[in-house]
Scaffold this motif. Structure first.
Motif, PDB file in Angstrom:
ATOM      1  N   GLU A 111     -15.508  -0.866   5.847  1.00  0.00           N
ATOM      2  CA  GLU A 111     -15.607  -1.449   4.510  1.00  0.00           C
ATOM      3  C   GLU A 111     -15.632  -0.368   3.445  1.00  0.00           C
ATOM      4  OE1 GLU A 111     -17.842  -2.260   7.046  1.00  0.00           O
ATOM      5  OE2 GLU A 111     -16.773  -4.085   7.603  1.00  0.00           O
ATOM      6  N   ARG A 156       0.836  -1.212   0.000  1.00  0.00           N
ATOM      7  CA  ARG A 156       0.000   0.000   0.000  1.00  0.00           C
ATOM      8  C   ARG A 156       0.863   1.251   0.000  1.00  0.00           C
ATOM      9  NH1 ARG A 156      -4.290  -1.994  -2.038  1.00  0.00           N
ATOM     10  NH2 ARG A 156      -5.217  -3.623  -0.827  1.00  0.00           N
ATOM     11  N   THR A 210      -0.397   2.778   5.440  1.00  0.00           N
ATOM     12  CA  THR A 210      -0.544   1.801   6.531  1.00  0.00           C
ATOM     13  C   THR A 210      -0.409   2.562   7.849  1.00  0.00           C
ATOM     14  OG1 THR A 210       1.779   1.253   6.971  1.00  0.00           O
ATOM     15  CG2 THR A 210       0.715   0.094   5.116  1.00  0.00           C
ATOM     16  N   HIS A 229      -4.992   5.921  -4.009  1.00  0.00           N
ATOM     17  CA  HIS A 229      -6.296   5.249  -3.991  1.00  0.00           C
ATOM     18  C   HIS A 229      -6.628   4.725  -5.388  1.00  0.00           C
ATOM     19  CE1 HIS A 229      -6.896   8.732  -0.978  1.00  0.00           C
ATOM     20  NE2 HIS A 229      -6.311   7.717  -0.368  1.00  0.00           N
ATOM     21  N   GLN A 253      -7.076   1.220   1.463  1.00  0.00           N
ATOM     22  CA  GLN A 253      -6.269   1.298   2.680  1.00  0.00           C
ATOM     23  C   GLN A 253      -7.165   1.136   3.904  1.00  0.00           C
ATOM     24  OE1 GLN A 253      -4.752   5.215   1.907  1.00  0.00           O
ATOM     25  NE2 GLN A 253      -3.490   4.518   0.209  1.00  0.00           N
ATOM     26  N   ALA A 254      -6.547   0.778   5.019  1.00  0.00           N
ATOM     27  CA  ALA A 254      -7.299   0.557   6.251  1.00  0.00           C
ATOM     28  C   ALA A 254      -7.348   1.828   7.091  1.00  0.00           C
ATOM     29  CB  ALA A 254      -6.654  -0.565   7.071  1.00  0.00           C
ATOM     30  N   ARG A 266     -12.072   1.046   3.050  1.00  0.00           N
ATOM     31  CA  ARG A 266     -11.213   0.123   2.307  1.00  0.00           C
ATOM     32  C   ARG A 266     -11.585   0.122   0.829  1.00  0.00           C
ATOM     33  NH1 ARG A 266      -6.546  -2.762   3.342  1.00  0.00           N
ATOM     34  NH2 ARG A 266      -7.314  -3.482   5.328  1.00  0.00           N
ATOM     35  N   GLU A 267     -12.869   0.134   0.523  1.00  0.00           N
ATOM     36  CA  GLU A 267     -13.301   0.124  -0.878  1.00  0.00           C
ATOM     37  C   GLU A 267     -12.888   1.417  -1.590  1.00  0.00           C
ATOM     38  OE1 GLU A 267     -17.463   0.265  -3.318  1.00  0.00           O
ATOM     39  OE2 GLU A 267     -17.348  -1.148  -1.649  1.00  0.00           O
TER      40      GLU A 267
END
Length: 159
Positions: free
Chosen positions: A93, A9, A135, A111, A101-102, A96-97
């Protein structure tokens, strides 16, 4: 650290930074810095110099808000300023979509597609700001002007 040794990432973020002509190097922190306070402590900077990447949902789409770590986003006031419907926190969710990334590591770039972005005007107070590098363990420095250019962001008061 060379880009090849970065997490996947973060390599995407690195590549996006270079494509935008931004020279700031992504660094890997020994401990996760998933909050502005933790990032500021790890870097030895003011919490206000941390550019938090917060993902919200508004009018059926993700909205990235780059806010100073010293501020909380007033979603009702921001929606009124922007002429948008209700702005609410995106789910894990949705984050992330939209970003790949979290939560806790969302960068302002890297992105799958460009997100509508708001940049907190308060970040302009700092000559150097720090943002997540994709991250919770990675961060990078850049200037306020670079952040606005990188994100094609709209500058606004967010608190």
């Amino acid at each position: 650290m060379s880009a090849e040794n970065l997490p996947t990432r973060s390599r995407l973020v690195h590549d996006a930074l270079r494509a935008a002509g931004i020279a700031g190097e992504i660094i890997v922190l020994p401990d996760a810095a998933a909050t502005a306070v933790l990032a500021a402590e790890a870097l030895g900077v003011e919490v206000g110099a941390i550019a938090n990447s917060l993902v919200f949902w508004s009018d059926g789409e993700a909205l990235l808000v780059m806010t100073s770590g010293a501020h909380r986003v007033d979603t009702a006031a921001l929606a009124a300023r922007l002429g948008r419907g209700k702005i609410q926190r995106a789910t894990a969710e949705q984050v992330r979509e939209a970003t790949g990334q979290a939560i806790g590591g969302v960068a302002p770039t890297g992105h799958p597609a460009r997100l509508p972005t708001i940049v907190d005007e308060a970040l302009a107070e700092f000559s150097e700001i720090w943002a997540a590098g994709g991250t919770p363990h990675t961060v990078f420095p850049l200037s306020y002007d670079e952040l606005v250019r990188l994100t094609a962001g709209t500058v606004a008061k967010v608190d």
